[in-house]
Motif scaffolding. Structure first.
Motif, PDB file in Angstrom:
ATOM      1  N   GLY A 154      -4.657   3.161  -1.127  1.00 24.37           N
ATOM      2  CA  GLY A 154      -4.730   4.218  -0.125  1.00 24.37           C
ATOM      3  C   GLY A 154      -4.641   3.681   1.290  1.00 24.37           C
ATOM      4  O   GLY A 154      -3.981   4.279   2.156  1.00 24.37           O
ATOM      5  N   ILE A 155      -5.293   2.547   1.555  1.00 22.21           N
ATOM      6  CA  ILE A 155      -5.245   1.950   2.894  1.00 22.21           C
ATOM      7  C   ILE A 155      -3.819   1.601   3.277  1.00 22.21           C
ATOM      8  O   ILE A 155      -3.343   1.922   4.377  1.00 22.21           O
ATOM      9  N   LEU A 156      -3.101   0.933   2.379  1.00 25.53           N
ATOM     10  CA  LEU A 156      -1.726   0.522   2.665  1.00 25.53           C
ATOM     11  C   LEU A 156      -0.809   1.728   2.827  1.00 25.53           C
ATOM     12  O   LEU A 156       0.065   1.744   3.695  1.00 25.53           O
ATOM     13  N   ARG A 157      -1.005   2.762   2.012  1.00 31.15           N
ATOM     14  CA  ARG A 157      -0.160   3.950   2.135  1.00 31.15           C
ATOM     15  C   ARG A 157      -0.459   4.721   3.408  1.00 31.15           C
ATOM     16  O   ARG A 157       0.450   5.256   4.041  1.00 31.15           O
ATOM     17  N   ALA A 158      -1.724   4.807   3.777  1.00 30.14           N
ATOM     18  CA  ALA A 158      -2.081   5.494   5.013  1.00 30.14           C
ATOM     19  C   ALA A 158      -1.471   4.786   6.222  1.00 30.14           C
ATOM     20  O   ALA A 158      -1.093   5.432   7.207  1.00 30.14           O
ATOM     21  N   GLN A 159      -1.373   3.454   6.154  1.00 26.68           N
ATOM     22  CA  GLN A 159      -0.773   2.674   7.233  1.00 26.68           C
ATOM     23  C   GLN A 159       0.747   2.645   7.163  1.00 26.68           C
ATOM     24  O   GLN A 159       1.394   1.987   7.979  1.00 26.68           O
ATOM     25  N   ASP A 160       1.324   3.371   6.183  1.00 25.97           N
ATOM     26  CA  ASP A 160       2.774   3.422   6.001  1.00 25.97           C
ATOM     27  C   ASP A 160       3.333   2.052   5.616  1.00 25.97           C
ATOM     28  O   ASP A 160       4.461   1.711   5.947  1.00 25.97           O
ATOM     29  N   ARG A 161       2.522   1.264   4.891  1.00 27.66           N
ATOM     30  CA  ARG A 161       2.942  -0.074   4.475  1.00 27.66           C
ATOM     31  C   ARG A 161       3.191  -0.079   2.964  1.00 27.66           C
ATOM     32  O   ARG A 161       2.473  -0.701   2.188  1.00 27.66           O
ATOM     33  N   PHE A 162       4.256   0.615   2.585  1.00 28.58           N
ATOM     34  CA  PHE A 162       4.580   0.747   1.175  1.00 28.58           C
ATOM     35  C   PHE A 162       5.187  -0.532   0.593  1.00 28.58           C
ATOM     36  O   PHE A 162       5.212  -0.723  -0.612  1.00 28.58           O
ATOM     37  N   GLY A 163       5.686  -1.413   1.479  1.00 24.97           N
ATOM     38  CA  GLY A 163       6.203  -2.692   0.990  1.00 24.97           C
ATOM     39  C   GLY A 163       5.107  -3.532   0.365  1.00 24.97           C
ATOM     40  O   GLY A 163       5.263  -4.094  -0.724  1.00 24.97           O
ATOM     41  N   GLY A 164       3.959  -3.624   1.050  1.00 27.50           N
ATOM     42  CA  GLY A 164       2.826  -4.363   0.495  1.00 27.50           C
ATOM     43  C   GLY A 164       2.287  -3.715  -0.755  1.00 27.50           C
ATOM     44  O   GLY A 164       1.922  -4.392  -1.726  1.00 27.50           O
ATOM     45  N   ASN A 165       2.251  -2.385  -0.759  1.00 24.63           N
ATOM     46  CA  ASN A 165       1.828  -1.635  -1.935  1.00 24.63           C
ATOM     47  C   ASN A 165       2.718  -1.962  -3.133  1.00 24.63           C
ATOM     48  O   ASN A 165       2.255  -2.167  -4.259  1.00 24.63           O
ATOM     49  N   ALA A 166       4.029  -2.014  -2.878  1.00 27.79           N
ATOM     50  CA  ALA A 166       4.987  -2.303  -3.952  1.00 27.79           C
ATOM     51  C   ALA A 166       4.776  -3.708  -4.509  1.00 27.79           C
ATOM     52  O   ALA A 166       4.844  -3.930  -5.727  1.00 27.79           O
ATOM     53  N   PHE A 167       4.505  -4.663  -3.625  1.00 27.31           N
ATOM     54  CA  PHE A 167       4.290  -6.041  -4.068  1.00 27.31           C
ATOM     55  C   PHE A 167       3.067  -6.139  -4.971  1.00 27.31           C
ATOM     56  O   PHE A 167       3.095  -6.797  -6.020  1.00 27.31           O
ATOM     57  N   GLY A 168       1.982  -5.466  -4.582  1.00 28.59           N
ATOM     58  CA  GLY A 168       0.775  -5.482  -5.407  1.00 28.59           C
ATOM     59  C   GLY A 168       0.992  -4.844  -6.762  1.00 28.59           C
ATOM     60  O   GLY A 168       0.489  -5.322  -7.786  1.00 28.59           O
ATOM     61  N   ASP A 169       1.766  -3.748  -6.798  1.00 32.10           N
ATOM     62  CA  ASP A 169       2.066  -3.079  -8.066  1.00 32.10           C
ATOM     63  C   ASP A 169       2.939  -3.945  -8.970  1.00 32.10           C
ATOM     64  O   ASP A 169       2.799  -3.918 -10.197  1.00 32.10           O
ATOM     65  N   ALA A 170       3.874  -4.689  -8.362  1.00 34.03           N
ATOM     66  CA  ALA A 170       4.822  -5.492  -9.150  1.00 34.03           C
ATOM     67  C   ALA A 170       4.133  -6.651  -9.865  1.00 34.03           C
ATOM     68  O   ALA A 170       4.663  -7.167 -10.863  1.00 34.03           O
ATOM     69  N   ILE A 171       2.961  -7.055  -9.382  1.00 30.95           N
ATOM     70  CA  ILE A 171       2.252  -8.183  -9.987  1.00 30.95           C
ATOM     71  C   ILE A 171       1.903  -7.889 -11.446  1.00 30.95           C
ATOM     72  O   ILE A 171       1.999  -8.769 -12.316  1.00 30.95           O
ATOM     73  N   ILE A 172       1.501  -6.649 -11.739  1.00 28.46           N
ATOM     74  CA  ILE A 172       1.023  -6.313 -13.082  1.00 28.46           C
ATOM     75  C   ILE A 172       2.101  -6.555 -14.152  1.00 28.46           C
ATOM     76  O   ILE A 172       1.855  -7.288 -15.122  1.00 28.46           O
ATOM     77  N   PRO A 173       3.306  -5.965 -14.047  1.00 26.25           N
ATOM     78  CA  PRO A 173       4.302  -6.225 -15.103  1.00 26.25           C
ATOM     79  C   PRO A 173       4.781  -7.663 -15.149  1.00 26.25           C
ATOM     80  O   PRO A 173       5.126  -8.172 -16.224  1.00 26.25           O
ATOM     81  N   ILE A 174       4.796  -8.339 -13.997  1.00 29.50           N
ATOM     82  CA  ILE A 174       5.236  -9.738 -13.992  1.00 29.50           C
ATOM     83  C   ILE A 174       4.254 -10.604 -14.788  1.00 29.50           C
ATOM     84  O   ILE A 174       4.665 -11.417 -15.632  1.00 29.50           O
ATOM     85  N   VAL A 175       2.958 -10.425 -14.537  1.00 29.40           N
ATOM     86  CA  VAL A 175       1.947 -11.204 -15.262  1.00 29.40           C
ATOM     87  C   VAL A 175       1.978 -10.858 -16.755  1.00 29.40           C
ATOM     88  O   VAL A 175       1.870 -11.749 -17.615  1.00 29.40           O
ATOM     89  N   ARG A 176       2.153  -9.585 -17.075  1.00 29.32           N
ATOM     90  CA  ARG A 176       2.214  -9.184 -18.486  1.00 29.32           C
ATOM     91  C   ARG A 176       3.417  -9.802 -19.185  1.00 29.32           C
ATOM     92  O   ARG A 176       3.318 -10.233 -20.338  1.00 29.32           O
TER      93      ARG A 176
END
Length: 449
Positions: A154-176
């Motif tokens: 929510g913090i990253l989206r409120a700041q309009d920083r969807f790039g960082g949000n995307a990077f954090g989300d991408a970690i899950i499938p990569i590690v799996r």
């Protein structure tokens, strides 16, 4: 020419272009996730078998349902009440709001840990799990419950920083993917896969908070020194919004995950495996919908905050046309390529999942056609309306499941999912008519969610 187009794309403040620009960051993460998930899903299904895969997905589904029930999702509250603070330059108020939401999410996670500990013996006796599997389930649950990920999202989206949000989300499938590949080369087991799934959640949690810390002094790109100071929400308004958005999220998770658990308990692990494979593939379409819906909610919240009702109405109708067209294209692709996809990923023994895939894919695409309705209601402060639509769909799901599952098995459960999706979308359309017609009146009268 191409340089001018790229400049216009990167700097345009057209609301729909902003939504697409933010969606492109999330789509990059989801694209990576989709590719990685094909490989780790293939490893899962082929090494555990239909029955073992079904058991694994029952475990993961049960943990996700517990998460939705007891660990509150806070990202929408951070966006809804935090964006006005950031637009007005009130960074201290935004930090206080974020800190409050962190503790709400963390305390819910502690409660969920206790609930899992109490419920595990029943699941162990139902599926005859060994002690190492039970320990792995408990460890996986603790990691998922105590990883506070919704607040930094929510913090990253409120700041309009969807790039960082995307990077954090991408970690899950990569590690799996990396973990599943390592297990495939060594000794694949249910315990090993649970450890990998928990590790992916933990690493993503760490990365998300590092990104928040890195941008802790950032301001919203559209903030203005002349903006009117935002007043804090009342406790009743905040709690009501948090309650209704989380109940709507819970209904969605129950619809997606609890059905798999029910099929596993009452039909068997093999049936749950087929149902979950089809559901996993259909949910890849749902993930595409989320890529668009989350930036759309943030943009609608911004437009409501600055009172741009005409732009808001135009954004909604443009997004609706895009989502409807996308849904039609996706279903045609599913119809033509679904069987080949199942056979390629999991092998011919899973082809019985194809009819289930078509029905679950259709239900997802029906929801995609009304993609902007729930974000619109939530941004307008009418989260209660969105919740009631979801509850009506869930009630229909439960009643029809009790009738269809004993008579038709997994295919009956898939038909129930489709009927529930149609009903929910119709109610969302009806509930949104006043907001679509007069968004300025909807916001002014939204003190009660």
């Amino acid at each position: 020419m191409s340089r001018n187009w790229l400049t216009k794309w990167s700097r345009s403040e057209d609301p729909l272009i902003r939504v697409f620009r933010n969606s492109s960051w999330l789509f990059s993460a989801k694209g990576i996730g989709a590719i990685m998930s094909i490989f780790y899903l293939a490893i899962l299904t082929r090494t555990l078998g239909v029955s073992g895969f079904g058991e694994f997905m029952v475990i993961v589904g049960a943990v996700q349902v517990l998460t939705a029930i007891l660990k509150l999702q806070t990202w929408q509250a951070v966006v809804q009440f935090g964006v006005p603070y950031l637009l007005a330059g009130q960074n201290q108020a935004f930090r206080k709001l974020s800190f409050q939401n962190f503790w709400i999410e963390f305390i819910g996670g502690l409660v969920a840990c206790g609930a899992l500990w109490l419920m595990l013996p029943y699941g162990a006796s139902q599926f005859a799990w060994s002690d190492p599997v039970v320990s792995a389930i408990m460890g996986y649950g603790i990691i998922v419950f105590l990883s506070v990920r919704s607040t930094p999202i929510g913090i990253l989206r409120a700041q309009d920083r969807f790039g960082g949000n995307a990077f954090g989300d991408a970690i899950i499938p990569i590690v799996r993917f990396i973990g599943a590949f390592f297990l495939w080369l060594t000794t694949p087991s249910m315990t090993g896969f649970l450890i990998v799934w928990g590790l992916s959640e933990f690493i993503s949690f760490i990365v998300m908070w590092l990104l928040v810390w890195r941008h802790r002094d950032s301001v919203h790109p559209l903030s203005s020194e002349t903006a009117i100071a935002a007043s804090p929400p009342s406790r009743t308004e905040f709690l009501a919004f948090l309650l209704f958005t989380n109940l709507a999220y819970l209904v969605n998770v129950i619809r997606e995950r609890l059905v798999v658990v029910i099929v596993g308990f009452f039909v068997g692990p093999a049936a749950a495996g087929l149902f979950r494979l089809a559901d996993q593939l259909a949910n890849s379409l749902n993930r595409l919908a989320e890529v668009f819906a989350r930036p759309l909610f943030a943009e609608l919240s911004r437009l409501f905050a600055v009172g741009q009702s005409q732009e808001l109405r135009a954004l909604f109708w443009r997004s609706l046309r895009v989502s409807a067209l996308s849904g039609a294209v996706l279903f045609i692709g599913l119809l033509l390529l679904g069987q080949y996809l199942i056979s390629f990923i999991s092998g011919p023994e899973y082809l019985a999942a194809f009819p289930i895939l078509l029905l679950l894919g259709a239900s997802t695409i029906i929801s995609l056609a009304g993609l902007g309705l729930e974000p619109l209601l939530q941004a307008a402060g009418r989260a209660r309306n969105a919740l009631m639509a979801r509850v009506a769909g869930l009630v229909a799901l439960g009643l029809l499941m009790a009738l269809f599952l004993p008579m038709f098995g997994t295919i009956g459960a898939a038909w129930v999912m489709l009927i529930s999706a149609v009903l929910t979308t119709i109610i969302l359309f009806v509930s949104s008519r006043a907001v679509i017609a007069h968004p300025e009146l909807a916001k002014s009268g939204s003190s009660r969610p």
